[in-house]
Design an enzyme around this catalytic site. Sequence first.
Site, mmCIF file in Angstrom:
data_model
loop_
_atom_site.group_PDB
_atom_site.id
_atom_site.type_symbol
_atom_site.label_atom_id
_atom_site.label_comp_id
_atom_site.label_asym_id
_atom_site.label_seq_id
_atom_site.Cartn_x
_atom_site.Cartn_y
_atom_site.Cartn_z
ATOM 1 N N CYS A 8 0.878 -1.137 -0.051
ATOM 2 C CA CYS A 8 -0.015 -0.118 0.075
ATOM 3 C C CYS A 8 0.677 1.068 -0.060
ATOM 4 O O CYS A 8 2.080 1.003 -0.045
ATOM 5 C CB CYS A 8 -1.013 -0.027 1.178
ATOM 6 S SG CYS A 8 -0.106 0.137 2.844
ATOM 7 N N ARG A 14 -2.973 -0.517 5.639
ATOM 8 C CA ARG A 14 -3.856 -1.596 4.799
ATOM 9 C C ARG A 14 -2.856 -2.858 4.471
ATOM 10 O O ARG A 14 -3.321 -4.010 4.920
ATOM 11 C CB ARG A 14 -4.578 -1.180 3.567
ATOM 12 C CG ARG A 14 -5.467 -0.304 3.712
ATOM 13 C CD ARG A 14 -5.952 0.404 2.464
ATOM 14 N NE ARG A 14 -4.967 1.215 1.877
ATOM 15 C CZ ARG A 14 -4.998 1.876 0.638
ATOM 16 N NH1 ARG A 14 -5.979 1.364 -0.203
ATOM 17 N NH2 ARG A 14 -4.131 2.305 0.137
ATOM 18 N N ASP A 123 -9.516 3.010 2.361
ATOM 19 C CA ASP A 123 -8.284 3.406 2.865
ATOM 20 C C ASP A 123 -8.483 4.050 3.895
ATOM 21 O O ASP A 123 -8.865 5.211 4.269
ATOM 22 C CB ASP A 123 -7.459 4.322 2.013
ATOM 23 C CG ASP A 123 -6.131 4.688 2.360
ATOM 24 O OD1 ASP A 123 -5.902 4.657 3.494
ATOM 25 O OD2 ASP A 123 -5.386 5.212 1.405
#
Length: 148
Positions: A8, A14, A123
């Site tokens: 990420c 994440r 996100d």
Amino acid sequence: MHRILFICHGNICRSPMAEMVFKHMVKTAGRENEFYIDSAATDYDEIGNGMHRGTIGILQKNHIPYTDHRARIVTPDDYNDFDLLIIMDSENERHLERRVGSDTEGKVHKLMSYCGLSRDVADPWYTGNFEETWRDVTKGCEGLLKRL
């Protein structure tokens, strides 16, 4: 052995969540000897920093063991060393190409593609909603494990 790298933007929300969740899933399935799992960032923003407190909180809430993870940048060697580079969103794909070059071997895939979806993983850096990210990551990791 399957070598999986989750990627990420900053490697604090994440991708480390996916790394820890997937490690737990393969261990629970009795398949931990079949995998090497890590995570990395496409950008330098958070290099050296630990996981976001929201990520730690959601892992604790769901009884997922985690390590003293520190964000690191993805390297060209990672492209060669890993079988799959699992990205969280379309922006990661563009930034990853800048770091490692073109995906000539078809190793780069969005995590959500493993559960039949083309969208990005939510996100939490922008939304603050770690529950939504948890659901996406869990669903994607379950699909990935079934595929492998």
